[in-house]
Motif scaffolding. Structure first.
Motif, PDB file in Angstrom:
ATOM      1  N   TYR A  97      -6.322  -3.778   3.580  1.00 18.61           N
ATOM      2  CA  TYR A  97      -6.919  -4.027   2.274  1.00 18.61           C
ATOM      3  C   TYR A  97      -7.433  -5.457   2.157  1.00 18.61           C
ATOM      4  CZ  TYR A  97      -6.203   0.267  -0.360  1.00 18.61           C
ATOM      5  OH  TYR A  97      -6.315   1.551  -0.834  1.00 18.61           O
ATOM      6  N   ARG A  98      -6.669  -6.415   2.701  1.00 20.85           N
ATOM      7  CA  ARG A  98      -7.110  -7.807   2.631  1.00 20.85           C
ATOM      8  C   ARG A  98      -8.418  -8.016   3.398  1.00 20.85           C
ATOM      9  NH1 ARG A  98      -1.475  -9.054   3.257  1.00 20.85           N
ATOM     10  NH2 ARG A  98      -1.794  -9.487   5.480  1.00 20.85           N
ATOM     11  N   VAL A  99      -8.495  -7.398   4.574  1.00 18.12           N
ATOM     12  CA  VAL A  99      -9.720  -7.494   5.368  1.00 18.12           C
ATOM     13  C   VAL A  99     -10.863  -6.784   4.655  1.00 18.12           C
ATOM     14  CG1 VAL A  99     -10.822  -6.810   7.532  1.00 18.12           C
ATOM     15  CG2 VAL A  99      -8.502  -7.717   7.550  1.00 18.12           C
ATOM     16  N   TRP A 100     -10.573  -5.611   4.096  1.00 14.30           N
ATOM     17  CA  TRP A 100     -11.598  -4.808   3.432  1.00 14.30           C
ATOM     18  C   TRP A 100     -12.205  -5.541   2.239  1.00 14.30           C
ATOM     19  CZ3 TRP A 100     -13.250  -0.149   5.358  1.00 14.30           C
ATOM     20  CH2 TRP A 100     -14.098   0.612   4.552  1.00 14.30           C
ATOM     21  N   GLU A 101     -11.351  -6.248   1.499  1.00 17.09           N
ATOM     22  CA  GLU A 101     -11.820  -6.963   0.312  1.00 17.09           C
ATOM     23  C   GLU A 101     -12.805  -8.082   0.662  1.00 17.09           C
ATOM     24  OE1 GLU A 101      -8.202  -8.264  -1.391  1.00 17.09           O
ATOM     25  OE2 GLU A 101      -7.781  -6.368  -2.419  1.00 17.09           O
ATOM     26  N   ARG A 102     -12.718  -8.604   1.883  1.00 16.65           N
ATOM     27  CA  ARG A 102     -13.601  -9.698   2.300  1.00 16.65           C
ATOM     28  C   ARG A 102     -14.892  -9.203   2.953  1.00 16.65           C
ATOM     29  NH1 ARG A 102      -8.363 -11.496   3.340  1.00 16.65           N
ATOM     30  NH2 ARG A 102      -7.847 -13.530   2.426  1.00 16.65           N
ATOM     31  N   SER A 109     -12.422   0.721  -3.746  1.00 12.12           N
ATOM     32  CA  SER A 109     -12.353   2.137  -4.127  1.00 12.12           C
ATOM     33  C   SER A 109     -12.757   3.044  -2.965  1.00 12.12           C
ATOM     34  CB  SER A 109     -13.258   2.406  -5.328  1.00 12.12           C
ATOM     35  OG  SER A 109     -14.607   2.078  -5.031  1.00 12.12           O
ATOM     36  N   ASP A 110     -13.653   2.551  -2.075  1.00 16.08           N
ATOM     37  CA  ASP A 110     -14.045   3.339  -0.910  1.00 16.08           C
ATOM     38  C   ASP A 110     -12.850   3.554   0.004  1.00 16.08           C
ATOM     39  OD1 ASP A 110     -16.696   3.486  -1.733  1.00 16.08           O
ATOM     40  OD2 ASP A 110     -17.201   1.595  -0.765  1.00 16.08           O
ATOM     41  N   LEU A 111     -12.080   2.491   0.207  1.00 16.81           N
ATOM     42  CA  LEU A 111     -10.900   2.591   1.059  1.00 16.81           C
ATOM     43  C   LEU A 111      -9.855   3.497   0.420  1.00 16.81           C
ATOM     44  CD1 LEU A 111      -9.504   1.744   3.636  1.00 16.81           C
ATOM     45  CD2 LEU A 111      -8.715  -0.332   2.496  1.00 16.81           C
ATOM     46  N   GLU A 112      -9.727   3.410  -0.892  1.00 19.04           N
ATOM     47  CA  GLU A 112      -8.774   4.268  -1.590  1.00 19.04           C
ATOM     48  C   GLU A 112      -9.155   5.740  -1.449  1.00 19.04           C
ATOM     49  OE1 GLU A 112      -9.036   2.629  -5.476  1.00 19.04           O
ATOM     50  OE2 GLU A 112      -7.489   1.103  -5.112  1.00 19.04           O
ATOM     51  N   LYS A 113     -10.460   6.017  -1.514  1.00 20.04           N
ATOM     52  CA  LYS A 113     -10.921   7.402  -1.332  1.00 20.04           C
ATOM     53  C   LYS A 113     -10.659   7.877   0.090  1.00 20.04           C
ATOM     54  CE  LYS A 113     -14.617   7.024  -4.779  1.00 20.04           C
ATOM     55  NZ  LYS A 113     -16.089   6.945  -5.004  1.00 20.04           N
ATOM     56  N   THR A 114     -10.860   6.971   1.052  1.00 20.55           N
ATOM     57  CA  THR A 114     -10.598   7.333   2.444  1.00 20.55           C
ATOM     58  C   THR A 114      -9.126   7.653   2.641  1.00 20.55           C
ATOM     59  OG1 THR A 114     -12.395   5.885   3.185  1.00 20.55           O
ATOM     60  CG2 THR A 114     -10.766   6.530   4.836  1.00 20.55           C
ATOM     61  N   GLU A 115      -8.263   6.845   2.039  1.00 24.99           N
ATOM     62  CA  GLU A 115      -6.820   7.095   2.132  1.00 24.99           C
ATOM     63  C   GLU A 115      -6.458   8.449   1.519  1.00 24.99           C
ATOM     64  OE1 GLU A 115      -4.054   3.298   2.214  1.00 24.99           O
ATOM     65  OE2 GLU A 115      -5.135   3.472   0.333  1.00 24.99           O
ATOM     66  N   ALA A 116      -7.051   8.731   0.362  1.00 23.76           N
ATOM     67  CA  ALA A 116      -6.768  10.012  -0.295  1.00 23.76           C
ATOM     68  C   ALA A 116      -7.232  11.178   0.570  1.00 23.76           C
ATOM     69  CB  ALA A 116      -7.462  10.046  -1.662  1.00 23.76           C
ATOM     70  N   TRP A 117      -8.402  11.006   1.196  1.00 30.44           N
ATOM     71  CA  TRP A 117      -8.908  12.063   2.079  1.00 30.44           C
ATOM     72  C   TRP A 117      -7.988  12.259   3.271  1.00 30.44           C
ATOM     73  CZ3 TRP A 117     -10.186  12.507   7.178  1.00 30.44           C
ATOM     74  CH2 TRP A 117     -10.912  13.648   7.549  1.00 30.44           C
TER      75      TRP A 117
END
Length: 224
Positions: A97-102, A109-117
């Protein structure tokens, strides 16, 4: 039988990846084939569409049994996948998440959707992903990041890899000197998957840029 003798009697090339793979399998037998597949998982440019049919061809020459060919190549696939899985575990969700935010052009939200998938379809992705070139290596990392239970991950990986390995090893076994036909067809599939992935990434970037472009005037208007 050494590589040079085998190459003289068959259509196996004495150089390149096929020559190197043949030499390793001739020297180490089944464990050599397993080592090659473990490396193929870690370094996808090493083509399983060459290694597996070649292993089957070698089995057809009586250098190892079909059981040994399937056992060692599947074990190698599991070992290679486990290494990538643990890389994902080490990276971890918080660091991801820290890397994704940068990163530009992406949203949390894209990463959260990927996690949910992945939470919903992860088991199917790991199992069937073993039969898709390129994707078969990459899927291990998110499985580690999402901390899929290790026994389940290993079981799914072994099952999917056994199916993929069996198809290509048996093809090489039955085709004999024509084992390279498998490389041709699976190589085309690999290229198709790669092209689709590249198009998807380009499309994603384009949509993100357009989204930012459309959002900028709105923000300016609100500020005024």
């Amino acid at each position: 039988m050494h590589l040079s003798i085998l190459a003289a009697q068959t259509d196996v090339p004495a150089d390149g990846i096929a020559g190197w793979a043949t030499d390793l399998i001739q020297t180490l037998g089944g464990p050599g084939a397993g080592l090659l597949i473990a490396l193929e998982n870690l370094f996808p440019p090493l083509p399983s569409e060459v290694i597996l049919p070649l292993t089957g061809f070698t089995a057809g020459q009586g250098k190892l049994s079909l059981f040994a060919a399937l056992f060692w190549t599947t074990l190698g696939a599991v070992v290679g996948a486990a290494v990538l899985y643990w890389i994902g575990r080490v990276i971890g969700r918080e660091r991801m998440y820290r890397v994704w935010e940068r990163m530009p052009l992406v949203k949390v939200s894209d990463l959260e959707k990927t996690e949910a998938w992945f939470a919903k379809h992860g088991t199917k992705a790991v199992f069937f992903g073993r039969m898709v070139p390129i994707f078969r290596s990459l899927i291990s990392v998110p499985a580690g990041v999402e901390k899929m239970p290790m026994p389940i991950f290993l079981l799914l990986t072994a099952g999917g890899s056994l199916i993929w390995n069996s198809i290509l090893v048996l093809a090489g076994y039955w085709l004999g000197d024509q084992w390279h036909i498998v490389e041709t067809y699976v190589g085309v599939l690999s290229k198709v998957v790669l092209v689709i992935a590249v198009i998807a990434v380009i499309g994603y970037v384009v949509v993100r840029f357009r989204g930012r472009g459309n959002g900028a005037p709105t923000a300016k208007h609100r500020a005024s």
